[in-house]
Design an enzyme around this catalytic site. Structure first.
Site, PDB file in Angstrom:
ATOM      1  N   HIS A   1     -51.483 -39.465   2.401  1.00  0.00           N
ATOM      2  CA  HIS A   1     -50.252 -39.337   3.388  1.00  0.00           C
ATOM      3  C   HIS A   1     -49.227 -38.687   2.253  1.00  0.00           C
ATOM      4  O   HIS A   1     -48.714 -39.284   1.498  1.00  0.00           O
ATOM      5  CB  HIS A   1     -49.858 -40.867   3.688  1.00  0.00           C
ATOM      6  CG  HIS A   1     -48.621 -40.840   4.588  1.00  0.00           C
ATOM      7  ND1 HIS A   1     -48.399 -41.639   5.609  1.00  0.00           N
ATOM      8  CD2 HIS A   1     -47.374 -40.128   4.460  1.00  0.00           C
ATOM      9  CE1 HIS A   1     -47.378 -41.246   6.011  1.00  0.00           C
ATOM     10  NE2 HIS A   1     -46.633 -40.518   5.398  1.00  0.00           N
TER      11      HIS A   1
ATOM     12  N   HIS B   1     -46.006 -35.436   2.420  1.00  0.00           N
ATOM     13  CA  HIS B   1     -45.026 -34.455   3.105  1.00  0.00           C
ATOM     14  C   HIS B   1     -45.006 -33.150   2.155  1.00  0.00           C
ATOM     15  O   HIS B   1     -44.410 -33.290   1.175  1.00  0.00           O
ATOM     16  CB  HIS B   1     -43.730 -34.853   3.445  1.00  0.00           C
ATOM     17  CG  HIS B   1     -43.842 -36.107   4.252  1.00  0.00           C
ATOM     18  ND1 HIS B   1     -43.808 -36.168   5.695  1.00  0.00           N
ATOM     19  CD2 HIS B   1     -44.064 -37.375   4.081  1.00  0.00           C
ATOM     20  CE1 HIS B   1     -43.853 -37.447   6.223  1.00  0.00           C
ATOM     21  NE2 HIS B   1     -44.047 -38.257   5.290  1.00  0.00           N
TER      22      HIS B   1
ATOM     23  N   LYS C   1     -50.719 -38.283  14.189  1.00  0.00           N
ATOM     24  CA  LYS C   1     -49.714 -39.157  13.659  1.00  0.00           C
ATOM     25  C   LYS C   1     -48.841 -39.639  14.682  1.00  0.00           C
ATOM     26  O   LYS C   1     -48.059 -38.586  15.383  1.00  0.00           O
ATOM     27  CB  LYS C   1     -48.803 -38.510  12.526  1.00  0.00           C
ATOM     28  CG  LYS C   1     -47.640 -39.011  11.976  1.00  0.00           C
ATOM     29  CD  LYS C   1     -48.398 -40.178  11.253  1.00  0.00           C
ATOM     30  CE  LYS C   1     -47.053 -41.092  10.606  1.00  0.00           C
ATOM     31  NZ  LYS C   1     -46.330 -40.574   9.481  1.00  0.00           N
TER      32      LYS C   1
ATOM     33  N   HIS D   1     -46.862 -44.511  12.028  1.00  0.00           N
ATOM     34  CA  HIS D   1     -45.563 -45.042  11.399  1.00  0.00           C
ATOM     35  C   HIS D   1     -45.009 -46.295  12.187  1.00  0.00           C
ATOM     36  O   HIS D   1     -44.583 -46.278  13.059  1.00  0.00           O
ATOM     37  CB  HIS D   1     -44.376 -43.932  11.351  1.00  0.00           C
ATOM     38  CG  HIS D   1     -42.991 -44.433  10.649  1.00  0.00           C
ATOM     39  ND1 HIS D   1     -42.652 -43.795   9.638  1.00  0.00           N
ATOM     40  CD2 HIS D   1     -42.046 -45.214  10.909  1.00  0.00           C
ATOM     41  CE1 HIS D   1     -41.666 -44.490   9.119  1.00  0.00           C
ATOM     42  NE2 HIS D   1     -41.236 -45.277   9.978  1.00  0.00           N
TER      43      HIS D   1
ATOM     44  N   HIS E   1     -48.162 -46.360   4.997  1.00  0.00           N
ATOM     45  CA  HIS E   1     -47.097 -46.993   3.890  1.00  0.00           C
ATOM     46  C   HIS E   1     -46.439 -48.373   4.246  1.00  0.00           C
ATOM     47  O   HIS E   1     -45.410 -48.585   4.733  1.00  0.00           O
ATOM     48  CB  HIS E   1     -45.727 -45.729   3.943  1.00  0.00           C
ATOM     49  CG  HIS E   1     -45.466 -45.374   5.339  1.00  0.00           C
ATOM     50  ND1 HIS E   1     -45.152 -45.944   6.313  1.00  0.00           N
ATOM     51  CD2 HIS E   1     -45.080 -43.956   5.523  1.00  0.00           C
ATOM     52  CE1 HIS E   1     -44.984 -45.161   7.215  1.00  0.00           C
ATOM     53  NE2 HIS E   1     -44.745 -44.052   6.867  1.00  0.00           N
TER      54      HIS E   1
ATOM     55  N   ASP F   1     -46.823 -40.827   0.310  1.00  0.00           N
ATOM     56  CA  ASP F   1     -45.558 -40.724   1.133  1.00  0.00           C
ATOM     57  C   ASP F   1     -44.557 -39.801   0.483  1.00  0.00           C
ATOM     58  O   ASP F   1     -43.456 -40.131   0.705  1.00  0.00           O
ATOM     59  CB  ASP F   1     -44.853 -41.779   1.726  1.00  0.00           C
ATOM     60  CG  ASP F   1     -44.021 -41.546   3.116  1.00  0.00           C
ATOM     61  OD1 ASP F   1     -44.244 -40.561   3.759  1.00  0.00           O
ATOM     62  OD2 ASP F   1     -43.342 -42.565   3.294  1.00  0.00           O
TER      63      ASP F   1
HETATM   64  O1  DOR Z   1     -38.861 -41.847   3.889  1.00  0.00           O
HETATM   65  C1  DOR Z   1     -39.617 -41.207   4.818  1.00  0.00           C
HETATM   66  N1  DOR Z   1     -39.491 -39.886   4.579  1.00  0.00           N
HETATM   67  N2  DOR Z   1     -39.962 -41.818   5.616  1.00  0.00           N
HETATM   68  C2  DOR Z   1     -40.931 -41.081   6.466  1.00  0.00           C
HETATM   69  O2  DOR Z   1     -41.469 -41.719   7.348  1.00  0.00           O
HETATM   70  C3  DOR Z   1     -40.687 -39.767   6.520  1.00  0.00           C
HETATM   71  C4  DOR Z   1     -40.238 -39.033   5.183  1.00  0.00           C
HETATM   72  C5  DOR Z   1     -39.869 -37.792   5.280  1.00  0.00           C
HETATM   73  O3  DOR Z   1     -40.532 -36.970   6.125  1.00  0.00           O
HETATM   74  O4  DOR Z   1     -38.720 -37.483   4.759  1.00  0.00           O
HETATM   75 ZN    ZN Z   2     -44.445 -40.046   5.584  1.00  0.00          ZN
END
Ligand code: DOR
Ligand code: ZN
Length: 355
Positions: free
Chosen positions: A12, A14, A109, A146, A184, A257
């Site tokens: 997981h 980004h 997702k 989520h 998460h 995450d």
């Molecule tokens: O804290 C977070 N940031 N939680 C999420 O679910 C998304 C992520 C983000 O994309 O910034």
């Molecule tokens: Zn995330």
């Protein structure tokens, strides 16, 4: 002291897009074999075609990075992004068939609408998606959740627990064979749910939720760089997560995450949610595991259990060595030409580092 592990996977992460990929792909590829790339871009990844284009963008960045860092070329070259689709109310069941056939999409997702960063195109009514979940169940596609409700009357610290009692209970009862990853997780209720569920229901655990609890967000002042969603909970929840991650139970596996936001967007009157930990992800996890004397359980959590859950071959790429030595986390790192990102525990000294 040193431990070695087969190069792990992050289930997981980004990576964002455009110029930011120079930072995120470099950090991820140094430490991870494969990463599950979240689809919440400004223009979300809602179709297989978009996922293919996004994967190309990531791999083009990787090629550039390999040229810029020839001494690391061999290590970086192993990196494989695994793609996900962003579930909207408009997703056609036929797109699921394409996703399954693509070989590059490994999860769908679900963001409850408004739950977190860039979730405005997410789901407002889970029950309306019954045909989609039914088809996913038949195809063996993994639903990545989520797991927070969005009702404004629900206290922010209870959003995950209420999601489990309502939405997740509905999903697992109505679609008993649907493969689900509760992403998460942050609560003892999530740990208990996953423990009691069948083996096609798993969970990712971040390094930051193992290392901080809600007190840390307010230590001598408000700490925007400890703010993420789901929000860190009380200490006893943190302890339960540490217990789960180090239990040797294959339902719990690594998902950072890691979610970068420009420094000025975090240090802001309305700061964004997200913690950047990709810079030294394995060192953070090693600290957490070492704290409870369970380092020997890190390799399975980081390398084996996620791959097994997703039905992918367990990583065989060369070993990563973790050393027990002081490791000062920088105050900030370049994110783009204009912006910096403040990594998790910036300015603090970790007790582990990656060689
Ligand atoms: O804290 C977070 N940031 N939680 C999420 O679910 C998304 C992520 C983000 O994309 O910034
Ligand atoms: Zn995330």
């Amino acid at each position: 002291m040193q431990i070695t592990l087969t190069k792990p996977d992050d289930w997981h992460i980004h990576l964002r897009e455009g110029e930011t990929l120079n930072r995120t792909v470099y950090d991820a590829a140094r430490q991870f074999n494969r990463v599950m790339v979240m689809p919440n871009l400004v223009n979300p990844i809602t179709s297989v075609d978009k996922a293919i284009a996004y994967k190309k963008q990531i791999l083009a960045t990787l090629d550039k990075l390999i040229e810029q860092h020839p001494e690391e070329a061999q290590n970086l070259a192993h990196f494989t992004p695994l793609m996900t689709l962003y579930l909207t109310h408009d997703l056609a069941p036929s797109e699921l068939e394409l996703a399954k056939a693509s070989g590059i999409i490994h999860g769908i997702k679900l963001y409850p609408m408004g739950a977190t960063t860039l979730s405005d195109k997410g789901i407002s009514d889970i029950k309306k998606l019954a045909p989609i979940f039914g088809r996913m169940q038949e195809l063996g596609l993994v639903l990545q959740l989520h797991g927070e409700v969005t009702h404004p009357d629900v206290d922010i610290f209870d959003k995950e627990k209420v999601f489990i009692e309502t939405e997740l209970a509905y999903l697992t009862q109505t679609f008993p064979h649907l493969k689900i990853v509760l992403e998460h997780i942050t609560t003892e209720e999530a740990v208990a749910f996953v423990l009691n569920a069948p083996k096609h229901i798993g969970a990712t655990i971040t390094a930051h939720h193992l290392l901080i609890n809600r007190n840390d967000m307010f230590h001598k002042g408000i700490r925007p760089h400890h703010y993420c969603l789901p929000i860190a909970k009380r200490k006893h929840h943190q302890e339960k997560l540490l217990w789960a991650a180090t239990s040797g139970n294959p339902k719990f596996f690594l998902g950072t995450d890691s979610a970068p936001h420009a420094q000025h967007k975090k240090e802001n009157a309305c700061g964004c949610a997200g913690i950047y930990s990709a810079n030294d992800a394995l060192a953070y996890y090693a600290m957490a595991f070492d704290k409870v004397g369970k380092l020997s359980l890190l390799p399975d959590f980081a390398t084996r259990f996620g791959a097994q859950f997703y039905g992918l071959p367990v990583s065989e790429t060369p070993l990563v060595a973790l050393l027990k030595q002081t490791n000062l986390i920088p105050e900030s790192l370049p994110l783009t030409q204009q912006d910096e990102v403040v990594p998790f525990m910036a300015g603090q000294t970790l007790t582990w580092c990656t060689q």
